[in-house]
Write an enzyme that holds these catalytic residues in place. Structure first.
Site, PDB file in Angstrom:
ATOM      1  N   GLY A 283       0.798  -1.219   0.000  1.00 33.14           N
ATOM      2  CA  GLY A 283       0.000   0.000   0.000  1.00 33.14           C
ATOM      3  C   GLY A 283       0.830   1.268   0.000  1.00 33.14           C
ATOM      4  O   GLY A 283       2.018   1.241  -0.304  1.00 33.14           O
TER       5      GLY A 283
ATOM      6  N   LEU B 180       0.346   3.604  -2.142  1.00 32.47           N
ATOM      7  CA  LEU B 180       0.692   3.371  -3.548  1.00 32.47           C
ATOM      8  C   LEU B 180       1.217   4.620  -4.236  1.00 32.47           C
ATOM      9  O   LEU B 180       0.775   5.737  -3.979  1.00 32.47           O
ATOM     10  CB  LEU B 180      -0.539   2.848  -4.289  1.00 32.47           C
TER      11      LEU B 180
ATOM     12  N   GLY C 117       5.283   3.903  -9.005  1.00 34.76           N
ATOM     13  CA  GLY C 117       6.022   2.645  -9.178  1.00 34.76           C
ATOM     14  C   GLY C 117       5.083   1.453  -9.088  1.00 34.76           C
ATOM     15  O   GLY C 117       5.102   0.554  -9.946  1.00 34.76           O
ATOM     16  N   HIS C 118       4.223   1.449  -8.067  1.00 31.84           N
ATOM     17  CA  HIS C 118       3.235   0.371  -7.947  1.00 31.84           C
ATOM     18  C   HIS C 118       2.320   0.339  -9.182  1.00 31.84           C
ATOM     19  O   HIS C 118       2.007  -0.718  -9.712  1.00 31.84           O
ATOM     20  CB  HIS C 118       2.344   0.595  -6.719  1.00 31.84           C
TER      21      HIS C 118
ATOM     22  N   GLN D  96       7.622  -9.590   7.820  1.00 31.05           N
ATOM     23  CA  GLN D  96       8.848  -9.190   7.126  1.00 31.05           C
ATOM     24  C   GLN D  96       9.539  -7.986   7.764  1.00 31.05           C
ATOM     25  O   GLN D  96      10.508  -7.471   7.221  1.00 31.05           O
ATOM     26  CB  GLN D  96       8.583  -8.966   5.641  1.00 31.05           C
TER      27      GLN D  96
ATOM     28  N   GLY E 179       8.560  -5.495  -8.609  1.00 27.83           N
ATOM     29  CA  GLY E 179       9.437  -4.414  -9.058  1.00 27.83           C
ATOM     30  C   GLY E 179      10.905  -4.786  -8.925  1.00 27.83           C
ATOM     31  O   GLY E 179      11.326  -5.321  -7.898  1.00 27.83           O
ATOM     32  N   GLN E 180      11.652  -4.450  -9.956  1.00 29.28           N
ATOM     33  CA  GLN E 180      13.101  -4.651  -9.938  1.00 29.28           C
ATOM     34  C   GLN E 180      13.746  -3.767  -8.869  1.00 29.28           C
ATOM     35  O   GLN E 180      14.862  -3.997  -8.438  1.00 29.28           O
ATOM     36  CB  GLN E 180      13.648  -4.328 -11.341  1.00 29.28           C
TER      37      GLN E 180
ATOM     38  N   SER F  93       7.419   3.890  -1.015  1.00 26.86           N
ATOM     39  CA  SER F  93       6.422   4.374  -0.046  1.00 26.86           C
ATOM     40  C   SER F  93       7.124   5.115   1.082  1.00 26.86           C
ATOM     41  O   SER F  93       6.593   6.081   1.637  1.00 26.86           O
ATOM     42  CB  SER F  93       5.616   3.205   0.521  1.00 26.86           C
TER      43      SER F  93
HETATM   44  P1  AMP Z   1       5.908  -2.501  -1.614  1.00 28.20           P
HETATM   45  O1  AMP Z   1       4.541  -1.908  -1.461  1.00 28.20           O
HETATM   46  O2  AMP Z   1       7.009  -1.572  -1.282  1.00 28.20           O
HETATM   47  O3  AMP Z   1       6.019  -3.862  -0.970  1.00 28.20           O
HETATM   48  O4  AMP Z   1       6.077  -2.773  -3.166  1.00 28.20           O
HETATM   49  C1  AMP Z   1       5.149  -3.565  -3.876  1.00 28.20           C
HETATM   50  C2  AMP Z   1       5.729  -3.870  -5.229  1.00 28.20           C
HETATM   51  O5  AMP Z   1       5.984  -2.658  -5.928  1.00 28.20           O
HETATM   52  C3  AMP Z   1       7.076  -4.613  -5.126  1.00 28.20           C
HETATM   53  O6  AMP Z   1       7.137  -5.599  -6.133  1.00 28.20           O
HETATM   54  C4  AMP Z   1       8.064  -3.504  -5.357  1.00 28.20           C
HETATM   55  O7  AMP Z   1       9.296  -3.960  -5.881  1.00 28.20           O
HETATM   56  C5  AMP Z   1       7.316  -2.644  -6.378  1.00 28.20           C
HETATM   57  N1  AMP Z   1       7.871  -1.291  -6.388  1.00 28.20           N
HETATM   58  C6  AMP Z   1       8.095  -0.485  -5.325  1.00 28.20           C
HETATM   59  N2  AMP Z   1       8.675   0.670  -5.719  1.00 28.20           N
HETATM   60  C7  AMP Z   1       8.813   0.590  -7.065  1.00 28.20           C
HETATM   61  C8  AMP Z   1       9.350   1.460  -8.069  1.00 28.20           C
HETATM   62  N3  AMP Z   1       9.870   2.648  -7.759  1.00 28.20           N
HETATM   63  N4  AMP Z   1       9.339   1.039  -9.342  1.00 28.20           N
HETATM   64  C9  AMP Z   1       8.820  -0.177  -9.676  1.00 28.20           C
HETATM   65  N5  AMP Z   1       8.299  -1.045  -8.782  1.00 28.20           N
HETATM   66  C10 AMP Z   1       8.291  -0.662  -7.501  1.00 28.20           C
END
Ligand code: AMP
Length: 280
Positions: A31, A33, A36-37, A61, A147-148, A186
Protein backbone atom coordinates in the site's frame (compact mmCIF):
# COMPACT_ATOMS: atom_id res chain seq x y z
CA UNK A 1 -13.60 -3.01 -8.71
CA UNK A 2 -14.28 -5.68 -6.10
CA UNK A 3 -12.68 -5.19 -2.70
CA UNK A 4 -12.30 -8.25 -0.46
CA UNK A 5 -11.23 -7.92 3.15
CA UNK A 6 -11.63 -11.55 4.08
CA UNK A 7 -10.46 -14.80 2.54
CA UNK A 8 -14.10 -15.84 2.15
CA UNK A 9 -14.93 -12.66 0.19
CA UNK A 10 -11.85 -13.04 -1.96
CA UNK A 11 -12.69 -16.65 -2.83
CA UNK A 12 -16.25 -15.65 -3.72
CA UNK A 13 -15.05 -12.77 -5.94
CA UNK A 14 -12.40 -14.81 -7.72
CA UNK A 15 -14.71 -17.77 -8.27
CA UNK A 16 -16.70 -15.59 -10.67
CA UNK A 17 -13.74 -15.24 -13.05
CA UNK A 18 -14.44 -17.46 -16.07
CA UNK A 19 -11.44 -19.45 -17.31
CA UNK A 20 -11.80 -17.66 -20.66
CA UNK A 21 -10.74 -14.46 -18.85
CA UNK A 22 -7.44 -15.84 -17.65
CA UNK A 23 -4.53 -15.25 -17.31
CA UNK A 24 -5.11 -13.61 -13.95
CA UNK A 25 -2.39 -11.11 -13.06
CA UNK A 26 -1.45 -10.34 -9.47
CA UNK A 27 0.43 -7.40 -7.97
CA UNK A 28 1.21 -7.79 -4.25
CA UNK A 29 1.88 -4.51 -2.41
CA UNK A 30 2.08 -3.01 1.06
CA UNK A 31 0.00 0.00 0.00
CA UNK A 32 0.77 3.74 0.20
CA UNK A 33 0.69 3.37 -3.55
CA UNK A 34 2.77 5.49 -5.91
CA UNK A 35 3.58 5.55 -9.61
CA UNK A 36 6.02 2.65 -9.18
CA UNK A 37 3.23 0.37 -7.95
CA UNK A 38 0.95 1.60 -10.73
CA UNK A 39 3.57 0.76 -13.35
CA UNK A 40 3.32 -2.87 -12.18
CA UNK A 41 -0.46 -2.68 -12.51
CA UNK A 42 -0.13 -1.32 -16.05
CA UNK A 43 2.33 -4.03 -17.10
CA UNK A 44 -0.04 -6.61 -15.60
CA UNK A 45 -3.02 -5.13 -17.46
CA UNK A 46 -1.16 -5.33 -20.76
CA UNK A 47 -0.65 -9.07 -20.23
CA UNK A 48 -3.75 -10.13 -18.31
CA UNK A 49 -7.46 -9.37 -18.84
CA UNK A 50 -8.06 -9.48 -15.08
CA UNK A 51 -5.72 -7.96 -12.50
CA UNK A 52 -5.80 -8.37 -8.73
CA UNK A 53 -3.81 -6.21 -6.30
CA UNK A 54 -3.23 -6.97 -2.63
CA UNK A 55 -2.52 -4.37 0.03
CA UNK A 56 -1.11 -5.86 3.19
CA UNK A 57 1.59 -4.50 5.49
CA UNK A 58 3.05 -7.85 6.43
CA UNK A 59 4.36 -7.89 10.01
CA UNK A 60 6.41 -11.04 9.35
CA UNK A 61 8.85 -9.19 7.13
CA UNK A 62 9.64 -6.44 9.65
CA UNK A 63 12.32 -6.93 12.28
CA UNK A 64 11.65 -6.03 15.94
CA UNK A 65 13.31 -2.61 15.61
CA UNK A 66 12.01 -1.77 12.16
CA UNK A 67 9.28 0.59 10.98
CA UNK A 68 6.19 -1.66 11.04
CA UNK A 69 4.17 0.75 13.17
CA UNK A 70 5.18 3.87 11.27
CA UNK A 71 5.04 2.29 7.78
CA UNK A 72 2.92 4.65 5.64
CA UNK A 73 -0.72 3.61 5.28
CA UNK A 74 -3.21 5.27 2.93
CA UNK A 75 -6.08 2.86 2.40
CA UNK A 76 -8.73 5.25 1.14
CA UNK A 77 -6.44 6.97 -1.36
CA UNK A 78 -5.03 3.60 -2.48
CA UNK A 79 -8.49 2.30 -3.28
CA UNK A 80 -9.29 5.44 -5.29
CA UNK A 81 -6.06 5.12 -7.24
CA UNK A 82 -6.66 1.42 -8.00
CA UNK A 83 -10.25 2.06 -9.05
CA UNK A 84 -9.06 4.80 -11.38
CA UNK A 85 -6.39 2.48 -12.80
CA UNK A 86 -9.11 -0.04 -13.70
CA UNK A 87 -7.97 -2.79 -11.33
CA UNK A 88 -10.53 -5.62 -11.08
CA UNK A 89 -9.88 -7.07 -7.62
CA UNK A 90 -8.30 -5.75 -4.45
CA UNK A 91 -7.50 -7.94 -1.46
CA UNK A 92 -7.08 -5.91 1.72
CA UNK A 93 -6.90 -8.36 4.62
CA UNK A 94 -6.25 -7.59 8.29
CA UNK A 95 -3.32 -9.22 10.07
CA UNK A 96 -5.75 -11.56 11.90
CA UNK A 97 -7.34 -12.54 8.62
CA UNK A 98 -3.96 -13.44 7.14
CA UNK A 99 -2.52 -15.15 10.21
CA UNK A 100 -5.49 -16.46 12.22
CA UNK A 101 -3.33 -19.16 13.78
CA UNK A 102 -0.36 -16.89 14.52
CA UNK A 103 2.99 -17.64 12.96
CA UNK A 104 3.93 -21.28 12.55
CA UNK A 105 4.81 -22.51 9.06
CA UNK A 106 7.57 -20.46 7.47
CA UNK A 107 8.84 -20.62 3.91
CA UNK A 108 12.59 -20.23 3.92
CA UNK A 109 14.47 -20.52 0.65
CA UNK A 110 17.98 -20.93 2.03
CA UNK A 111 21.24 -19.01 1.63
CA UNK A 112 20.07 -16.42 -0.89
CA UNK A 113 17.68 -15.05 1.76
CA UNK A 114 20.53 -14.50 4.22
CA UNK A 115 22.83 -12.53 1.90
CA UNK A 116 23.13 -8.75 1.42
CA UNK A 117 19.69 -7.34 2.38
CA UNK A 118 18.97 -10.55 4.29
CA UNK A 119 22.14 -10.11 6.31
CA UNK A 120 21.13 -6.62 7.46
CA UNK A 121 17.48 -7.67 7.97
CA UNK A 122 17.58 -11.21 9.39
CA UNK A 123 14.32 -13.06 8.75
CA UNK A 124 13.04 -10.40 6.34
CA UNK A 125 12.90 -12.65 3.29
CA UNK A 126 11.36 -15.52 5.26
CA UNK A 127 8.53 -13.10 6.03
CA UNK A 128 8.32 -12.12 2.37
CA UNK A 129 8.30 -15.69 1.00
CA UNK A 130 5.80 -16.84 3.62
CA UNK A 131 3.30 -14.07 2.87
CA UNK A 132 3.80 -14.24 -0.90
CA UNK A 133 3.30 -18.03 -0.93
CA UNK A 134 0.13 -17.54 1.08
CA UNK A 135 -1.12 -14.75 -1.20
CA UNK A 136 -0.33 -16.91 -4.25
CA UNK A 137 -2.46 -19.70 -2.77
CA UNK A 138 -5.32 -17.36 -1.94
CA UNK A 139 -5.39 -15.41 -5.21
CA UNK A 140 -4.31 -18.22 -7.56
CA UNK A 141 -2.79 -15.99 -10.25
CA UNK A 142 -1.14 -17.14 -13.48
CA UNK A 143 1.36 -14.28 -13.51
CA UNK A 144 2.68 -12.16 -10.63
CA UNK A 145 4.41 -8.81 -11.06
CA UNK A 146 7.24 -7.52 -8.88
CA UNK A 147 9.44 -4.41 -9.06
CA UNK A 148 13.10 -4.65 -9.94
CA UNK A 149 13.47 -1.88 -7.33
CA UNK A 150 13.52 -4.74 -4.79
CA UNK A 151 15.95 -6.83 -6.84
CA UNK A 152 16.76 -9.38 -4.17
CA UNK A 153 13.05 -9.88 -3.49
CA UNK A 154 12.61 -10.73 -7.18
CA UNK A 155 15.49 -13.26 -6.99
CA UNK A 156 14.08 -14.75 -3.78
CA UNK A 157 10.53 -15.11 -5.18
CA UNK A 158 11.84 -16.64 -8.42
CA UNK A 159 13.82 -19.16 -6.39
CA UNK A 160 10.83 -20.04 -4.22
CA UNK A 161 8.63 -20.52 -7.28
CA UNK A 162 11.26 -22.68 -9.00
CA UNK A 163 12.11 -24.76 -5.90
CA UNK A 164 8.47 -25.40 -4.98
CA UNK A 165 7.25 -25.79 -8.59
CA UNK A 166 4.64 -23.08 -8.06
CA UNK A 167 2.84 -22.69 -11.40
CA UNK A 168 3.06 -18.89 -11.58
CA UNK A 169 5.21 -16.80 -13.95
CA UNK A 170 7.16 -14.11 -12.12
CA UNK A 171 7.53 -10.90 -14.10
CA UNK A 172 10.11 -8.32 -13.00
CA UNK A 173 9.21 -4.72 -13.92
CA UNK A 174 11.61 -1.75 -14.28
CA UNK A 175 12.18 0.70 -11.41
CA UNK A 176 10.22 3.94 -11.66
CA UNK A 177 12.24 6.98 -10.57
CA UNK A 178 11.65 10.64 -9.78
CA UNK A 179 13.15 13.04 -12.33
CA UNK A 180 16.33 13.38 -10.24
CA UNK A 181 16.78 9.59 -10.17
CA UNK A 182 15.49 8.74 -6.69
CA UNK A 183 13.62 5.41 -6.88
CA UNK A 184 9.99 5.88 -5.89
CA UNK A 185 9.25 4.20 -2.57
CA UNK A 186 6.42 4.37 -0.05
CA UNK A 187 9.04 5.28 2.55
CA UNK A 188 9.97 8.46 0.62
CA UNK A 189 6.77 9.95 2.07
CA UNK A 190 8.60 10.22 5.42
CA UNK A 191 11.55 12.23 4.01
CA UNK A 192 11.67 15.92 4.90
CA UNK A 193 13.03 18.36 2.35
CA UNK A 194 16.64 18.10 3.49
CA UNK A 195 16.49 14.29 3.66
CA UNK A 196 14.86 14.17 0.22
CA UNK A 197 17.89 16.01 -1.18
CA UNK A 198 20.30 13.67 0.58
CA UNK A 199 18.42 10.59 -0.63
CA UNK A 200 19.66 11.29 -4.15
CA UNK A 201 23.02 9.94 -2.91
CA UNK A 202 21.79 6.39 -3.58
CA UNK A 203 21.22 7.08 -7.27
CA UNK A 204 24.49 9.05 -7.45
CA UNK A 205 26.34 6.10 -5.89
CA UNK A 206 24.90 3.75 -8.50
CA UNK A 207 25.93 6.20 -11.24
CA UNK A 208 29.46 6.41 -9.89
CA UNK A 209 29.51 2.63 -9.58
CA UNK A 210 28.43 2.26 -13.19
CA UNK A 211 31.17 4.70 -14.30
CA UNK A 212 33.76 2.69 -12.36
CA UNK A 213 32.42 -0.52 -13.91
CA UNK A 214 32.70 1.01 -17.39
CA UNK A 215 36.32 1.96 -16.80
CA UNK A 216 37.06 -1.67 -15.93
CA UNK A 217 37.53 -1.21 -12.18
CA UNK A 218 37.51 -4.37 -10.08
CA UNK A 219 34.62 -5.23 -7.76
CA UNK A 220 36.36 -3.89 -4.64
CA UNK A 221 37.04 -0.54 -6.29
CA UNK A 222 33.47 -0.22 -7.55
CA UNK A 223 32.13 -0.98 -4.07
CA UNK A 224 34.49 1.57 -2.51
CA UNK A 225 33.43 4.25 -4.99
CA UNK A 226 29.75 3.63 -4.24
CA UNK A 227 30.31 3.57 -0.47
CA UNK A 228 32.22 6.87 -0.57
CA UNK A 229 29.57 8.50 -2.73
CA UNK A 230 26.95 7.53 -0.16
CA UNK A 231 29.00 8.86 2.74
CA UNK A 232 29.85 12.09 0.89
CA UNK A 233 26.17 12.52 0.06
CA UNK A 234 25.34 12.65 3.77
CA UNK A 235 23.61 9.25 4.13
CA UNK A 236 24.70 6.28 6.26
CA UNK A 237 25.42 3.25 4.09
CA UNK A 238 24.34 -0.24 5.16
CA UNK A 239 26.04 -1.76 2.14
CA UNK A 240 27.29 -0.96 -1.36
CA UNK A 241 27.99 -4.14 -3.30
CA UNK A 242 28.37 -5.70 -6.71
CA UNK A 243 26.46 -8.98 -6.90
CA UNK A 244 25.20 -11.60 -9.30
CA UNK A 245 21.49 -10.70 -9.71
CA UNK A 246 20.37 -14.31 -9.20
CA UNK A 247 22.57 -15.45 -6.31
CA UNK A 248 23.52 -12.14 -4.68
CA UNK A 249 27.09 -13.41 -4.38
CA UNK A 250 30.08 -11.79 -6.04
CA UNK A 251 29.53 -11.99 -9.81
CA UNK A 252 31.62 -14.52 -11.70
CA UNK A 253 31.29 -12.56 -14.93
CA UNK A 254 31.11 -8.90 -15.92
CA UNK A 255 28.14 -9.69 -18.16
CA UNK A 256 25.94 -10.49 -15.17
CA UNK A 257 26.43 -7.86 -12.48
CA UNK A 258 24.08 -5.82 -10.32
CA UNK A 259 25.05 -2.82 -8.19
CA UNK A 260 23.09 -2.74 -4.93
CA UNK A 261 23.04 -0.06 -2.24
CA UNK A 262 21.19 0.48 1.02
CA UNK A 263 21.48 3.55 3.22
CA UNK A 264 19.78 5.38 6.03
CA UNK A 265 18.68 8.96 5.67
CA UNK A 266 17.92 9.89 9.26
CA UNK A 267 15.59 7.10 10.42
CA UNK A 268 14.50 6.16 6.94
CA UNK A 269 16.15 3.23 5.24
CA UNK A 270 16.24 3.22 1.44
CA UNK A 271 17.52 0.66 -1.08
CA UNK A 272 18.25 0.84 -4.79
CA UNK A 273 20.05 -1.11 -7.50
CA UNK A 274 21.26 -0.92 -11.08
CA UNK A 275 22.10 -3.65 -13.59
CA UNK A 276 25.35 -2.95 -15.40
CA UNK A 277 26.52 -4.42 -18.68
CA UNK A 278 29.95 -4.19 -20.31
CA UNK A 279 28.67 -2.04 -23.23
CA UNK A 280 27.77 0.82 -20.88
P1 AMP B 1 5.91 -2.50 -1.61
O1 AMP B 1 4.54 -1.91 -1.46
O2 AMP B 1 7.01 -1.57 -1.28
O3 AMP B 1 6.02 -3.86 -0.97
O4 AMP B 1 6.08 -2.77 -3.17
C1 AMP B 1 5.15 -3.56 -3.88
C2 AMP B 1 5.73 -3.87 -5.23
O5 AMP B 1 5.98 -2.66 -5.93
C3 AMP B 1 7.08 -4.61 -5.13
O6 AMP B 1 7.14 -5.60 -6.13
C4 AMP B 1 8.06 -3.50 -5.36
O7 AMP B 1 9.30 -3.96 -5.88
C5 AMP B 1 7.32 -2.64 -6.38
N1 AMP B 1 7.87 -1.29 -6.39
C6 AMP B 1 8.10 -0.49 -5.33
N2 AMP B 1 8.68 0.67 -5.72
C7 AMP B 1 8.81 0.59 -7.07
C8 AMP B 1 9.35 1.46 -8.07
N3 AMP B 1 9.87 2.65 -7.76
N4 AMP B 1 9.34 1.04 -9.34
C9 AMP B 1 8.82 -0.18 -9.68
N5 AMP B 1 8.30 -1.04 -8.78
C10 AMP B 1 8.29 -0.66 -7.50
Amino acid sequence: MKVARTVAELKKDLRSIPSSERPLGFVPTMGALHTGHLSLVHVAQRRCPIVAVSIFVNPLQFGPHEDLMSYPRAEEKDLEVLEEAGVDHVFLPSVDEMYPFGRSTTISIGDLATRVEGEVRPGHFDGVTTVVAKLFNLVGPDLAFFGQKDAQQVAVIKKMVADLSIPIDIVACPTVRATDGLALSSRNAHLNEEQRQKAIALWKALGEGRAAFSSDSDWDTIEKVMWETLVNGGVQPDYAKVVDPDTFQRPTSRTHALLVVAARVGDIRLIDNLLVTPEE
